[in-house]
Design a protein around this motif. Structure first.
Motif, PDB file in Angstrom:
ATOM      1  N   ALA A 130       0.810  -1.214   0.000  1.00  0.00           N
ATOM      2  CA  ALA A 130       0.000   0.000   0.000  1.00  0.00           C
ATOM      3  C   ALA A 130       0.843   1.263   0.000  1.00  0.00           C
ATOM      4  N   GLN A 131       2.157   1.149  -0.213  1.00  0.00           N
ATOM      5  CA  GLN A 131       3.010   2.334  -0.200  1.00  0.00           C
ATOM      6  C   GLN A 131       2.530   3.352  -1.223  1.00  0.00           C
ATOM      7  N   GLY A 132       2.414   4.594  -0.799  1.00  0.00           N
ATOM      8  CA  GLY A 132       1.944   5.659  -1.662  1.00  0.00           C
ATOM      9  C   GLY A 132       0.482   5.995  -1.468  1.00  0.00           C
ATOM     10  N   GLN A 133      -0.273   5.106  -0.822  1.00  0.00           N
ATOM     11  CA  GLN A 133      -1.709   5.301  -0.655  1.00  0.00           C
ATOM     12  C   GLN A 133      -2.095   5.627   0.785  1.00  0.00           C
ATOM     13  N   GLU A 134      -1.104   6.021   1.585  1.00  0.00           N
ATOM     14  CA  GLU A 134      -1.361   6.260   3.004  1.00  0.00           C
ATOM     15  C   GLU A 134      -2.303   7.434   3.246  1.00  0.00           C
ATOM     16  N   ALA A 135      -2.219   8.473   2.429  1.00  0.00           N
ATOM     17  CA  ALA A 135      -3.020   9.677   2.683  1.00  0.00           C
ATOM     18  C   ALA A 135      -4.508   9.404   2.564  1.00  0.00           C
ATOM     19  N   VAL A 136      -4.910   8.710   1.508  1.00  0.00           N
ATOM     20  CA  VAL A 136      -6.341   8.442   1.351  1.00  0.00           C
ATOM     21  C   VAL A 136      -6.825   7.491   2.438  1.00  0.00           C
ATOM     22  N   GLN A 137      -6.014   6.521   2.820  1.00  0.00           N
ATOM     23  CA  GLN A 137      -6.442   5.580   3.845  1.00  0.00           C
ATOM     24  C   GLN A 137      -6.564   6.248   5.210  1.00  0.00           C
ATOM     25  N   ALA A 186     -10.220   9.212  -5.026  1.00  0.00           N
ATOM     26  CA  ALA A 186      -8.943   9.722  -4.529  1.00  0.00           C
ATOM     27  C   ALA A 186      -7.849   9.280  -5.489  1.00  0.00           C
ATOM     28  N   VAL A 187      -7.298  10.224  -6.222  1.00  0.00           N
ATOM     29  CA  VAL A 187      -6.296   9.916  -7.246  1.00  0.00           C
ATOM     30  C   VAL A 187      -4.928   9.794  -6.575  1.00  0.00           C
ATOM     31  N   THR A 188      -4.378   8.590  -6.607  1.00  0.00           N
ATOM     32  CA  THR A 188      -3.123   8.289  -5.926  1.00  0.00           C
ATOM     33  C   THR A 188      -2.282   7.376  -6.817  1.00  0.00           C
ATOM     34  N   TYR A 189      -1.353   6.647  -6.219  1.00  0.00           N
ATOM     35  CA  TYR A 189      -0.499   5.772  -7.009  1.00  0.00           C
ATOM     36  C   TYR A 189       0.001   4.611  -6.154  1.00  0.00           C
ATOM     37  N   ARG A 190      -0.032   3.432  -6.744  1.00  0.00           N
ATOM     38  CA  ARG A 190       0.525   2.242  -6.079  1.00  0.00           C
ATOM     39  C   ARG A 190       2.008   2.170  -6.393  1.00  0.00           C
ATOM     40  N   MET A 191       2.842   2.505  -5.412  1.00  0.00           N
ATOM     41  CA  MET A 191       4.280   2.541  -5.651  1.00  0.00           C
ATOM     42  C   MET A 191       4.879   1.143  -5.817  1.00  0.00           C
ATOM     43  N   PHE A 197     -18.685   5.746  -0.771  1.00  0.00           N
ATOM     44  CA  PHE A 197     -17.822   4.924  -1.606  1.00  0.00           C
ATOM     45  C   PHE A 197     -16.486   5.650  -1.767  1.00  0.00           C
ATOM     46  N   VAL A 198     -15.405   5.019  -1.336  1.00  0.00           N
ATOM     47  CA  VAL A 198     -14.067   5.600  -1.460  1.00  0.00           C
ATOM     48  C   VAL A 198     -13.278   4.795  -2.476  1.00  0.00           C
ATOM     49  N   CYS A 199     -13.076   5.373  -3.643  1.00  0.00           N
ATOM     50  CA  CYS A 199     -12.322   4.707  -4.706  1.00  0.00           C
ATOM     51  C   CYS A 199     -10.885   5.223  -4.692  1.00  0.00           C
ATOM     52  N   SER A 200      -9.948   4.365  -4.363  1.00  0.00           N
ATOM     53  CA  SER A 200      -8.525   4.716  -4.428  1.00  0.00           C
ATOM     54  C   SER A 200      -8.031   4.426  -5.840  1.00  0.00           C
ATOM     55  N   ASN A 201      -8.034   5.446  -6.655  1.00  0.00           N
ATOM     56  CA  ASN A 201      -7.574   5.297  -8.039  1.00  0.00           C
ATOM     57  C   ASN A 201      -6.053   5.345  -8.036  1.00  0.00           C
ATOM     58  N   ASN A 202      -5.433   4.153  -7.959  1.00  0.00           N
ATOM     59  CA  ASN A 202      -3.968   4.094  -7.899  1.00  0.00           C
ATOM     60  C   ASN A 202      -3.338   3.836  -9.260  1.00  0.00           C
ATOM     61  N   GLN A 203      -4.100   4.086 -10.320  1.00  0.00           N
ATOM     62  CA  GLN A 203      -3.625   4.080 -11.709  1.00  0.00           C
ATOM     63  C   GLN A 203      -3.494   2.706 -12.348  1.00  0.00           C
ATOM     64  N   TRP A 204      -3.450   1.648 -11.536  1.00  0.00           N
ATOM     65  CA  TRP A 204      -3.222   0.315 -12.107  1.00  0.00           C
ATOM     66  C   TRP A 204      -4.118  -0.732 -11.432  1.00  0.00           C
ATOM     67  N   ALA A 205      -4.881  -1.443 -12.242  1.00  0.00           N
ATOM     68  CA  ALA A 205      -5.620  -2.607 -11.768  1.00  0.00           C
ATOM     69  C   ALA A 205      -4.807  -3.832 -12.183  1.00  0.00           C
TER      70      ALA A 205
END
Length: 371
Positions: free
Chosen positions: A78-85, A262-267, A197-205
């Motif tokens: 989950a690195q990079g997604q801490e803020a939304v969580q 929430a536009v983020t990124y999965r590092m 509904f909280v969608c963590s858009n981390n750019q990659w499925a």
């Protein structure tokens, strides 16, 4: 507070047109929709957000290390997604009920999970997850998008009980292509149920970029169901906190569901069984490193003289204690014999189960014979 969407083929990945309160450099900026939701936020709350994000990141690194050492079967980084969580979870009341996906380790920790609660399920141990009613949070869901329906059903139950709690569903951008998420939005909109509904858009499925499944911002789908939405900078913990406070207030007042993208990124990799270097570039990863949510908040706090080296050292010590508990739980786990997986399936003896037990025992004996 539905976010305005500009028709353009590349809008799905636009990171400039986002609601935010902190720039990537940690500069506080104004947003007319979000500002009022963090009015009066104090220093302890700000430092608490930093502490939670730092511990979540450290726990995530420990989970990866334990998996690489053979102590866990899998881990979802989950690195990079801490803020939304952290931002969204901290906005919730203790009696709100949360429905996380498999990646929300920060949410789980913020809700009060013990160190063992973060690792034992990934070992596949018996009775390995937390009691949902201790934390007011469902178990981490591995089936993509299923928790959105669970949250909607729970929210409808809140309505019937006459409560003012809110159910929260966490999922990734890939889940929005699943029927479950869309069906959940149909039900929640129709019944005006109190769910966020909280969608963590981390750019990659996994290995599929968000541009394949969404040519326009994902937040733009919710208004089609009659659900207000907001597209927020998922690497800005203040923006995530403010957006969630707005969403919870909307749902709590009986106005129905809300959708946050929430536009983020999965590092890191999708899971520890994935190799992201096969489908994304090093330059892309490096560009997102410059938007790191923890260093962003740290820069802001230091500029406001709300953070010093002593506090950072204390947070590191807290993180070390938490992750030592994770490691102790994993290394000290006693795994039951494989055949016991068939115990307690039925209350009464069952011939079909006896046959399975016989076949499974023969399969296990084959390993001993081979050695």
């Amino acid at each position: 507070m539905t976010h305005t969407l500009t028709p353009a083929a590349d809008q799905a990945t636009d990171i400039d047109d986002l609601a935010r309160l902190l720039t990537p450099d940690g500069e506080r900026i104004s947003d007319p929709d979000l500002d009022r939701w963090i009015e009066g936020i104090d220093a302890d709350t700000l430092r608490g957000l930093y502490r939670d994000m730092a511990i979540a990141r450290r726990a995530d690194a420990e989970g990866i290390a334990l998996q690489r050492q053979g102590q866990l079967g899998l881990w979802a980084p989950a690195q990079g997604q801490e803020a939304v969580q952290i931002g969204t979870a901290r906005a919730c009341r203790d009696d709100d009920f949360l429905f996380p996906s498999y990646r929300e380790v920060g949410v789980v920790i913020t809700r009060g999970a013990k160190p063992a609660d973060t690792v034992m399920a990934w070992r596949g141990e018996e009775l390995s997850t937390y009691d949902p009613y201790d934390l007011n949070m469902a178990g981490m869901q591995i089936i993509i998008g299923a928790q959105s329906l669970h949250a909607t059903g729970y929210a409808m139950g809140i309505q019937r009980d006459g409560g003012d709690q809110v159910a929260v569903a966490y999922f990734g951008d890939g889940a929005t292509s699943q029927g479950d998420v869309n069906e959940a939005m149909v039900f929640s909109s129709s019944f005006r149920s109190p769910v966020v509904f909280v969608c963590s858009n981390n750019q990659w499925a996994i290995s599929e970029p968000v541009t394949v499944q969404a040519k326009f911002p994902i937040a733009g789908r919710a208004p089609g169901f009659g659900i207000p939405s907001l597209r927020v900078d998922g690497n800005d913990v203040l923006a995530c906190l403010a957006a969630m406070r707005w969403a919870l207030d909307n749902a709590r007042r009986g106005r129905g569901p809300v959708f946050i993208e929430a536009v983020t990124y999965r590092m890191g990799p999708h899971t520890t069984s994935d190799d992201p270097t096969r489908y994304r570039s090093k330059d892309e990863v490096e560009s997102w490193k410059r938007r790191d949510p923890i260093t962003r908040l740290e820069a802001y706090l230091r500029a406001q003289e709300l953070l010093d080296d002593d506090f950072v050292a204390q947070v590191q010590a807290d993180a070390d204690r938490y992750t030592a508990g994770m490691r102790e739980a994993a290394l000290g786990a006693v795994t039951r014999a494989p055949l016991t997986v068939l115990d307690n399936v039925y209350a009464e003896p069952h011939r079909g189960l006896d046959e399975q037990r016989t076949r499974f025992a023969a399969y296990l004996d084959g390993f001993e014979a081979a050695s």
